[in-house]
Design a protein around this motif. Structure first.
Motif, PDB file in Angstrom:
ATOM      1  N   VAL A 139      10.980  12.752   1.105  1.00 19.29           N
ATOM      2  CA  VAL A 139      10.763  12.980   2.574  1.00 19.29           C
ATOM      3  C   VAL A 139       9.630  11.925   3.078  1.00 19.29           C
ATOM      4  N   GLY A 140      10.256  10.951   3.508  1.00 19.68           N
ATOM      5  CA  GLY A 140       9.498   9.699   3.978  1.00 19.68           C
ATOM      6  C   GLY A 140       8.738   9.243   2.631  1.00 19.68           C
ATOM      7  N   MET A 154       0.808  -1.183  -0.025  1.00 22.44           N
ATOM      8  CA  MET A 154       0.028   0.186  -0.042  1.00 22.44           C
ATOM      9  C   MET A 154       0.687   1.306   0.084  1.00 22.44           C
ATOM     10  N   ALA A 155       1.958   1.224   0.653  1.00 21.44           N
ATOM     11  CA  ALA A 155       2.729   2.514   0.871  1.00 21.44           C
ATOM     12  C   ALA A 155       3.467   2.516  -0.547  1.00 21.44           C
ATOM     13  N   THR A 156       3.842   1.705  -1.203  1.00 19.70           N
ATOM     14  CA  THR A 156       4.802   1.796  -2.446  1.00 19.70           C
ATOM     15  C   THR A 156       3.403   2.463  -3.404  1.00 19.70           C
ATOM     16  N   LEU A 195       6.075  15.701  -8.239  1.00 24.12           N
ATOM     17  CA  LEU A 195       6.779  16.956  -7.538  1.00 24.12           C
ATOM     18  C   LEU A 195       6.669  16.827  -6.035  1.00 24.12           C
ATOM     19  N   GLY A 196       5.709  16.263  -5.528  1.00 24.14           N
ATOM     20  CA  GLY A 196       5.222  16.242  -4.151  1.00 24.14           C
ATOM     21  C   GLY A 196       4.715  17.532  -3.688  1.00 24.14           C
ATOM     22  N   ILE A 197       5.355  18.305  -2.486  1.00 19.89           N
ATOM     23  CA  ILE A 197       5.073  19.321  -2.119  1.00 19.89           C
ATOM     24  C   ILE A 197       5.976  20.365  -2.690  1.00 19.89           C
TER      25      ILE A 197
END
Length: 146
Positions: free
Chosen positions: A130-131, A15-17, A26-28
């Motif tokens: 980042v995590g 699930m995390a993957t 880009l994320g944040i």
């Protein structure tokens, strides 16, 4: 019991993957820097004062390209703008977004113009994990009074 724990750990990892891959690469978006009390928002020598309490905003066309809010520079003139890009690409953000100072320059120095706003295009610095998230760092390329 050990098999049950192993299955739970494998499920969480899958699930995390999936979650990480489904996110925008880009994320944040993070834009930070220091705003100075000058006609170009930059330090024009070591004696240039900073611009505290200025309202700064990431503005894009179309407006829904990223989700962000206004921020206020601190006493040292520092701003930290955080934005969520939705499905926007880096090229779209760099070509369609500017960092805009909505506060009048005359707020920090009565001798500077009260009309117009400082506007700067953005430049890509880096994207880091980042995590399970990513953070993309941008900087201004140089403010102009418009």
């Amino acid at each position: 019991m050990a098999l049950k724990v192993l299955l739970i750990l494998v499920s969480v990892a899958i699930m995390a993957t999936s979650f990480a891959q489904a996110q925008n690469p880009l994320g944040i978006i993070h834009v930070n820097g220091t705003l100075y009390c000058s006609i170009n928002g930059g330090a024009n020598g070591p004696a240039t004062p900073v611009f505290p309490n200025a309202t700064v905003q990431l503005q894009c066309q179309p407006a829904n390209l990223v989700f962000t809010t206004n921020v206020t520079t601190n006493a040292a003139g520092r701003y930290d703008v955080i934005a969520i890009p939705g499905n926007a690409t880096l090229n779209a953000i760099l070509s369609s977004c500017n960092l805009v100072v909505n506060s009048s320059l005359s707020n920090c120095n009565a001798n500077l113009p009260s009309a117009g706003r400082l506007v700067s295009p953005l430049q890509f610095v880096k994207t880091i994990p980042v995590g399970f998230l990513r953070a993309t760092y941008l900087i201004v390329t140089g403010f102009q009074l418009v």
